[in-house]
Design a protein around this motif. Sequence first.
Motif, PDB file in Angstrom:
ATOM      1  N   SER A  29       0.836  -1.190   0.000  1.00  0.00           N
ATOM      2  CA  SER A  29       0.000   0.000   0.000  1.00  0.00           C
ATOM      3  C   SER A  29       0.874   1.244   0.000  1.00  0.00           C
ATOM      4  N   PHE A  49      -6.614   4.944   3.428  1.00  0.00           N
ATOM      5  CA  PHE A  49      -7.681   3.982   3.728  1.00  0.00           C
ATOM      6  C   PHE A  49      -8.899   4.675   4.322  1.00  0.00           C
ATOM      7  N   GLY A  50      -8.698   5.915   4.779  1.00  0.00           N
ATOM      8  CA  GLY A  50      -9.794   6.585   5.473  1.00  0.00           C
ATOM      9  C   GLY A  50      -9.746   6.315   6.962  1.00  0.00           C
ATOM     10  N   ILE A  78       0.175   6.976  10.014  1.00  0.00           N
ATOM     11  CA  ILE A  78      -0.204   5.656   9.485  1.00  0.00           C
ATOM     12  C   ILE A  78       0.274   4.545  10.430  1.00  0.00           C
ATOM     13  N   LYS A 188      16.139  15.317   9.178  1.00  0.00           N
ATOM     14  CA  LYS A 188      15.466  14.544  10.218  1.00  0.00           C
ATOM     15  C   LYS A 188      16.141  13.186  10.282  1.00  0.00           C
TER      16      LYS A 188
HETATM   17  P1  NAP Z   1       1.445   9.921   7.624  1.00  0.00           P
HETATM   18  O1  NAP Z   1       1.451  11.355   7.969  1.00  0.00           O
HETATM   19  O2  NAP Z   1       1.809   8.941   8.656  1.00  0.00           O
HETATM   20  O3  NAP Z   1       0.023   9.466   7.050  1.00  0.00           O
HETATM   21  C1  NAP Z   1      -0.992  10.397   6.693  1.00  0.00           C
HETATM   22  C2  NAP Z   1      -2.083   9.640   5.987  1.00  0.00           C
HETATM   23  O4  NAP Z   1      -1.625   9.185   4.712  1.00  0.00           O
HETATM   24  C3  NAP Z   1      -2.510   8.383   6.719  1.00  0.00           C
HETATM   25  O5  NAP Z   1      -3.444   8.679   7.732  1.00  0.00           O
HETATM   26  C4  NAP Z   1      -3.078   7.564   5.582  1.00  0.00           C
HETATM   27  O6  NAP Z   1      -4.349   8.060   5.192  1.00  0.00           O
HETATM   28  C5  NAP Z   1      -2.148   7.899   4.434  1.00  0.00           C
HETATM   29  N1  NAP Z   1      -1.041   6.951   4.308  1.00  0.00           N
HETATM   30  C6  NAP Z   1       0.231   7.073   4.749  1.00  0.00           C
HETATM   31  N2  NAP Z   1       0.975   6.042   4.378  1.00  0.00           N
HETATM   32  C7  NAP Z   1       0.164   5.231   3.678  1.00  0.00           C
HETATM   33  C8  NAP Z   1       0.365   4.009   3.006  1.00  0.00           C
HETATM   34  N3  NAP Z   1       1.586   3.410   2.976  1.00  0.00           N
HETATM   35  N4  NAP Z   1      -0.711   3.442   2.383  1.00  0.00           N
HETATM   36  C9  NAP Z   1      -1.926   4.048   2.393  1.00  0.00           C
HETATM   37  N5  NAP Z   1      -2.157   5.221   2.999  1.00  0.00           N
HETATM   38  C10 NAP Z   1      -1.121   5.811   3.630  1.00  0.00           C
HETATM   39  O7  NAP Z   1       2.384   9.680   6.352  1.00  0.00           O
HETATM   40  P2  NAP Z   1       3.361  10.684   5.578  1.00  0.00           P
HETATM   41  O8  NAP Z   1       4.434  11.117   6.495  1.00  0.00           O
HETATM   42  O9  NAP Z   1       2.534  11.691   4.859  1.00  0.00           O
HETATM   43  O10 NAP Z   1       4.006   9.672   4.533  1.00  0.00           O
HETATM   44  C11 NAP Z   1       3.212   9.164   3.482  1.00  0.00           C
HETATM   45  C12 NAP Z   1       3.921   7.977   2.867  1.00  0.00           C
HETATM   46  O11 NAP Z   1       5.185   8.413   2.354  1.00  0.00           O
HETATM   47  C13 NAP Z   1       4.186   6.857   3.860  1.00  0.00           C
HETATM   48  O12 NAP Z   1       3.667   5.676   3.316  1.00  0.00           O
HETATM   49  C14 NAP Z   1       5.695   6.817   4.031  1.00  0.00           C
HETATM   50  O13 NAP Z   1       6.206   5.504   4.083  1.00  0.00           O
HETATM   51  C15 NAP Z   1       6.210   7.558   2.792  1.00  0.00           C
HETATM   52  N6  NAP Z   1       7.356   8.406   3.127  1.00  0.00           N
HETATM   53  C16 NAP Z   1       7.251   9.340   4.115  1.00  0.00           C
HETATM   54  C17 NAP Z   1       8.347  10.119   4.423  1.00  0.00           C
HETATM   55  C18 NAP Z   1       8.276  11.112   5.534  1.00  0.00           C
HETATM   56  O14 NAP Z   1       9.294  11.793   5.788  1.00  0.00           O
HETATM   57  N7  NAP Z   1       7.168  11.272   6.235  1.00  0.00           N
HETATM   58  C19 NAP Z   1       9.551   9.951   3.726  1.00  0.00           C
HETATM   59  C20 NAP Z   1       9.612   8.976   2.709  1.00  0.00           C
HETATM   60  C21 NAP Z   1       8.511   8.219   2.421  1.00  0.00           C
HETATM   61  P3  NAP Z   1      -5.712   7.418   5.743  1.00  0.00           P
HETATM   62  O15 NAP Z   1      -5.853   7.908   7.146  1.00  0.00           O
HETATM   63  O16 NAP Z   1      -6.738   7.948   4.789  1.00  0.00           O
HETATM   64  O17 NAP Z   1      -5.556   5.930   5.673  1.00  0.00           O
END
Ligand code: NAP
Length: 245
Positions: A29, A49-50, A78, A188
């Motif tokens: 996902s 996913f919501g 997440i 970070k």
């Molecule tokens: P987050 O703040 O923890 O998540 C925000 C929302 O995005 C979650 O509530 C979920 O929505 C959705 N989400 C996050 N990861 C998901 C996944 N793998 N599959 C489906 N829905 C997901 O996440 P974020 O920091 O924005 O990061 C988003 C994605 O980017 C992650 O999967 C992470 O592995 C990748 N990433 C993040 C970073 C970083 O610095 N944060 C760096 C590299 C990669 P719903 O509540 O609607 O389910």
Amino acid sequence: MKVLLLGGTGEARTLASLLVGAGVEVTTSLAGRVSRPALPVGEVRIGGFGGVLGLRGAVLAGGYDVVVDATHPFAATISSHAAQACAGVVPLLRLQRPGWEGVKATRVGSHAEAARVAAAYRRPFLTVGRQSLYDFRAALADHPAVARVVEPTDVPDGWLLLLSRGPYTLEGELALLHEHEVDVLVSKDSGGDLTRPKLEAAARLGVPVVLVDRPTPPVGVSTVTTPESAASWVLEQRGAREVQR
Ligand code: NAP
């Protein structure tokens, strides 16, 4: 054996390869944040996913036997949702690479604090990800900051936006810090080797580093640090299920 793999990291892609190679059905996902994501082997679904209930519903509807949360160390929401959604429903494993050890840096607890520290310098280099840049806008509005991100985003007038995606080399990072006359690096504690060369480059050039600590992980979730350990855990779960049948 069906695995829902919450991905978006290199470790998640490696784990997907290991599991598919072992005959496990894997659906990765992705959040859908980047326009051209590196895709893993196996099935892929894209988009949120919501919330907790949505994720729990997807786990049940998909008939997944286990969930592996291999999202980025800073994707705290997440990870928290996964812990809540899987509790009492399916086994959950967290795969999280270790943080950077042995780095000479000012460690801070938040991006806002990092912004306050960075404001004491002239030309900060921000490598904190697009979504976290917002926390730096006010404190660094009058600084000629350099921000490196994967996807385009709005930044204050006077900032320089660099668009690129790792991995990076030591030579490239040395050249970049030198060329832009960076006097503080803000990052970070993502961990891993792909983006680590900036820390080595900063150390060599005597550029101070501000490092944002990781968010607190959800309690009670089993955690491993390598894709190989995560694959072993999944295969143990599969073995235990076969014994039960
Ligand atoms: P987050 O703040 O923890 O998540 C925000 C929302 O995005 C979650 O509530 C979920 O929505 C959705 N989400 C996050 N990861 C998901 C996944 N793998 N599959 C489906 N829905 C997901 O996440 P974020 O920091 O924005 O990061 C988003 C994605 O980017 C992650 O999967 C992470 O592995 C990748 N990433 C993040 C970073 C970083 O610095 N944060 C760096 C590299 C990669 P719903 O509540 O609607 O389910």
